[in-house]
Design an enzyme around this catalytic site. Structure first.
Site, PDB file in Angstrom:
ATOM      1  N   GLU A 239      -1.859   6.493  -0.838  1.00 24.95           N
ATOM      2  CA  GLU A 239      -3.270   6.637  -0.467  1.00 24.95           C
ATOM      3  C   GLU A 239      -3.362   7.848   0.455  1.00 24.95           C
ATOM      4  O   GLU A 239      -3.736   8.940   0.030  1.00 24.95           O
ATOM      5  CB  GLU A 239      -3.781   5.367   0.202  1.00 24.95           C
ATOM      6  CG  GLU A 239      -5.259   5.388   0.544  1.00 24.95           C
ATOM      7  CD  GLU A 239      -5.710   4.156   1.321  1.00 24.95           C
ATOM      8  OE1 GLU A 239      -6.930   3.937   1.397  1.00 24.95           O
ATOM      9  OE2 GLU A 239      -4.865   3.421   1.876  1.00 24.95           O
TER      10      GLU A 239
ATOM     11  N   HIS B  53       0.853  -1.185   0.000  1.00 20.67           N
ATOM     12  CA  HIS B  53       0.000   0.000   0.000  1.00 20.67           C
ATOM     13  C   HIS B  53       0.894   1.243   0.000  1.00 20.67           C
ATOM     14  O   HIS B  53       1.811   1.351   0.815  1.00 20.67           O
ATOM     15  CB  HIS B  53      -0.866   0.041   1.253  1.00 20.67           C
ATOM     16  CG  HIS B  53      -1.973  -0.966   1.283  1.00 20.67           C
ATOM     17  ND1 HIS B  53      -1.792  -2.297   1.025  1.00 20.67           N
ATOM     18  CD2 HIS B  53      -3.299  -0.821   1.579  1.00 20.67           C
ATOM     19  CE1 HIS B  53      -2.952  -2.932   1.149  1.00 20.67           C
ATOM     20  NE2 HIS B  53      -3.882  -2.056   1.487  1.00 20.67           N
TER      21      HIS B  53
END
Length: 341
Positions: free
Chosen positions: A198, A195
């Site tokens: 974001e 990830h």
């Protein structure tokens, strides 16, 4: 007879996803059933179709609260079976489920028992619907480097695990803090993703590429803010696991009109769309593909999203080849009445 030769009716539109957290698929109805069994009060938390939370930290807490209801092997077996059969009913041919040994431990299960239960559910779903599933172990970054390295060691030895990733609160730690964990996973031959981009900006995506040698980025939408990074992602062929409705629910994008999916496509990036944690965001994979359609993706471009997912999947090459063949057959059938998404 094999999955690809059974001659079952073609799905309305062939879907695939790479980014979905297995505990995040727990439907509120199942959660209420578990809570009743355990004497847990979910009033004000679990509605008919979704959960109540506010802000990213509130989402993380809600995710953990729901995940804590999963306590037995059969809970996890059913979780995987229910999600994958539902996904297949939407037209999906492949799912990569992100699993967390840390959440298993919080529920009192060993990582091996947890994975075994999920694998049984996935195998049952494949027998019933033909959907192919593979597992990606994730380290939770806000639990610290030791926890992420332990997750990597488990992933490296676990049967049926094909990938390793990094999730959790992106605002904590730096990508280079997890270099050892990703080296363990890489040496075991696992596919790598993380990830980034974001809640942290485009610099986090660049740092992740530099430090962790990933072939995919989870989310990655903040890359749109940096032209040089977009060029790098395009040139290196990095696949983005975009989760549009998650981004809207969490405020990463202010509204659908300003979501960067279309701009990322215009930049020539390899994109997929994914449901992330469906009931937490009031979404499912069909809704994510519909979002792409409303953002201007024509049918051929939506088919490309599925093809990108299959090409970037952490799956054995013979299975990838068969999935690609199945996608081609499904694409040829899209001219049939009622087959459009």
């Amino acid at each position: 007879m094999s999955l690809f030769a059974r001659g079952r009716p073609a799905a309305p539109f062939p879907l695939a996803e790479l980014h979905c957290h297995v505990e995040g698929t727990l439907q509120p109805g199942f959660a209420r059933e578990l809570a009743a069994r355990q004497g847990v009060d979910l009033s004000g938390f679990a509605d008919e179709a979704t959960y109540r939370w506010e802000g990213f930290s509130g989402f993380l807490a809600a995710y953990d609260r729901a995940a804590a209801l999963l306590r037995t092997e059969d809970d996890y077996r059913r979780l995987a079976f229910d999600y994958l059969t539902g996904l297949a009913a939407q037209g999906a041919i492949y799912s990569e489920l992100t699993i967390s040994p840390d959440h298993a431990a919080a529920s009192g299960l060993s990582p091996e028992t947890y994975l075994g239960a999920l694998a049984r559910g996935a195998a049952e779903a494949e027998r019933e619907t033909d959907i192919v599933c593979r597992f990606l172990v994730v380290g939770v970054r806000h639990l610290g480097t030791d926890a992420v390295e332990a997750a990597a060691r488990f992933a490296a030895r676990a049967p049926g695990v094909t990938g390793f990733g990094l999730a959790g609160d992106e605002r904590l730690y730096r990508p280079r803090d997890f270099e050892k964990a990703f080296r363990i996973a890489a040496e075991a031959g696992l596919g790598l993703t993380a990830h980034a981009g974001e809640f942290a900006g485009p610099a986090a995506v660049a740092e992740t590429l530099d430090a962790l040698n990933v072939s995919r980025i989870g989310h990655g939408v903040r890359a749109v803010e940096d032209a040089a990074l977009l060029a790098r992602l395009r040139e290196e062929g990095v696949t983005l696991e975009v989760c549009p409705l998650s981004n809207l629910a969490l405020g990463v994008a202010p509204d659908a009109a300003n979501h960067p999916l279309a701009r990322l496509r215009q930049a020539g990036l390899r994109l997929t769309v994914n449901s992330d944690d469906p009931p937490f965001f009031g979404s499912d994979l069909t809704a994510e593909y519909r979002f792409a359609a409303e953002a201007g993706f024509e049918p051929a471009e939506r088919l490309a999203l599925t093809r990108n997912a299959i090409e970037a999947a952490f799956v054995e090459e013979p299975v990838r080849k068969r999935l690609s063949e199945l996608l081609t057959m499904r694409a040829l059938a899209l001219g049939a009445p009622g087959s459009s998404l």
